[in-house]
Design a protein around this motif. Structure first.
Motif, PDB file in Angstrom:
ATOM      1  N   GLY A 183       0.818  -1.212   0.000  1.00  0.00           N
ATOM      2  CA  GLY A 183       0.000   0.000   0.000  1.00  0.00           C
ATOM      3  C   GLY A 183       0.844   1.251   0.000  1.00  0.00           C
ATOM      4  N   GLU A 184       1.952   1.229   0.705  1.00  0.00           N
ATOM      5  CA  GLU A 184       2.830   2.401   0.744  1.00  0.00           C
ATOM      6  C   GLU A 184       3.447   2.668  -0.617  1.00  0.00           C
TER       7      GLU A 184
ATOM      8  N   THR B  64       0.505  11.980  -9.927  1.00  0.00           N
ATOM      9  CA  THR B  64      -0.324  13.183  -9.805  1.00  0.00           C
ATOM     10  C   THR B  64       0.487  14.428 -10.089  1.00  0.00           C
TER      11      THR B  64
ATOM     12  N   THR C 243       0.775   4.125  -2.940  1.00  0.00           N
ATOM     13  CA  THR C 243       0.517   5.521  -2.596  1.00  0.00           C
ATOM     14  C   THR C 243       1.606   6.425  -3.152  1.00  0.00           C
ATOM     15  N   LYS C 244       2.842   6.004  -3.025  1.00  0.00           N
ATOM     16  CA  LYS C 244       3.962   6.791  -3.534  1.00  0.00           C
ATOM     17  C   LYS C 244       3.886   6.921  -5.055  1.00  0.00           C
TER      18      LYS C 244
ATOM     19  N   TRP D 205       1.173   6.764  -7.016  1.00  0.00           N
ATOM     20  CA  TRP D 205       0.071   7.643  -7.418  1.00  0.00           C
ATOM     21  C   TRP D 205       0.377   9.105  -7.091  1.00  0.00           C
ATOM     22  N   LYS D 206       1.102   9.349  -6.020  1.00  0.00           N
ATOM     23  CA  LYS D 206       1.469  10.721  -5.684  1.00  0.00           C
ATOM     24  C   LYS D 206       2.420  11.280  -6.742  1.00  0.00           C
TER      25      LYS D 206
END
Length: 112
Positions: free
Chosen positions: A32-33, A43, A36-37, A39-40
């Motif tokens: 999950g980490e 973005t 998240t990284k 997708w950040k």
């Protein structure tokens, strides 16, 4: 029939337990980490510059656009009023814009 119900209940319990174990193992591994990284980064590197390029394109096209009213041509199939609108003077539509929307006899405020 009761046997079938017990079998279904036992099957659901075992499948939910195994799913919980798989999800907790994935969370413990840090999957999950990493997502998240990723997708950040996407973005900030792809999405925000893409929006900025689209906004710039829209702004430049708007600067080239002519803001003059088109010539009024009284076509018989356009602006047909078979009955009056229930608001205002009954001729203008609900979202009437006098610069863009012509009335059946022409644009407002133009003495030709």
């Amino acid at each position: 029939m009761a046997t079938l119900g017990r079998f279904a209940q036992m099957f659901l319990r075992s499948s939910l337990a195994s799913t919980r174990r798989q999800l907790s193992a994935a969370a413990a591994a840090g999957h999950g980490e990493q997502a998240t990284k990723t997708w950040k980064i996407l973005t900030f590197v792809v999405a925000l510059p893409g929006v900025a390029v689209c906004m710039l394109n829209m702004y430049l096209k708007e600067q080239q656009h002519s803001h003059e009213q088109p010539e009024f041509v009284p076509y018989s199939h356009l602006r047909i009023r078979s009955k009056r609108f229930p608001w205002g003077d009954g001729v203008k539509s609900l979202f009437h814009n006098p610069h863009v929307n012509a009335l059946p006899d022409g644009y407002e405020g133009h003495d030709e």
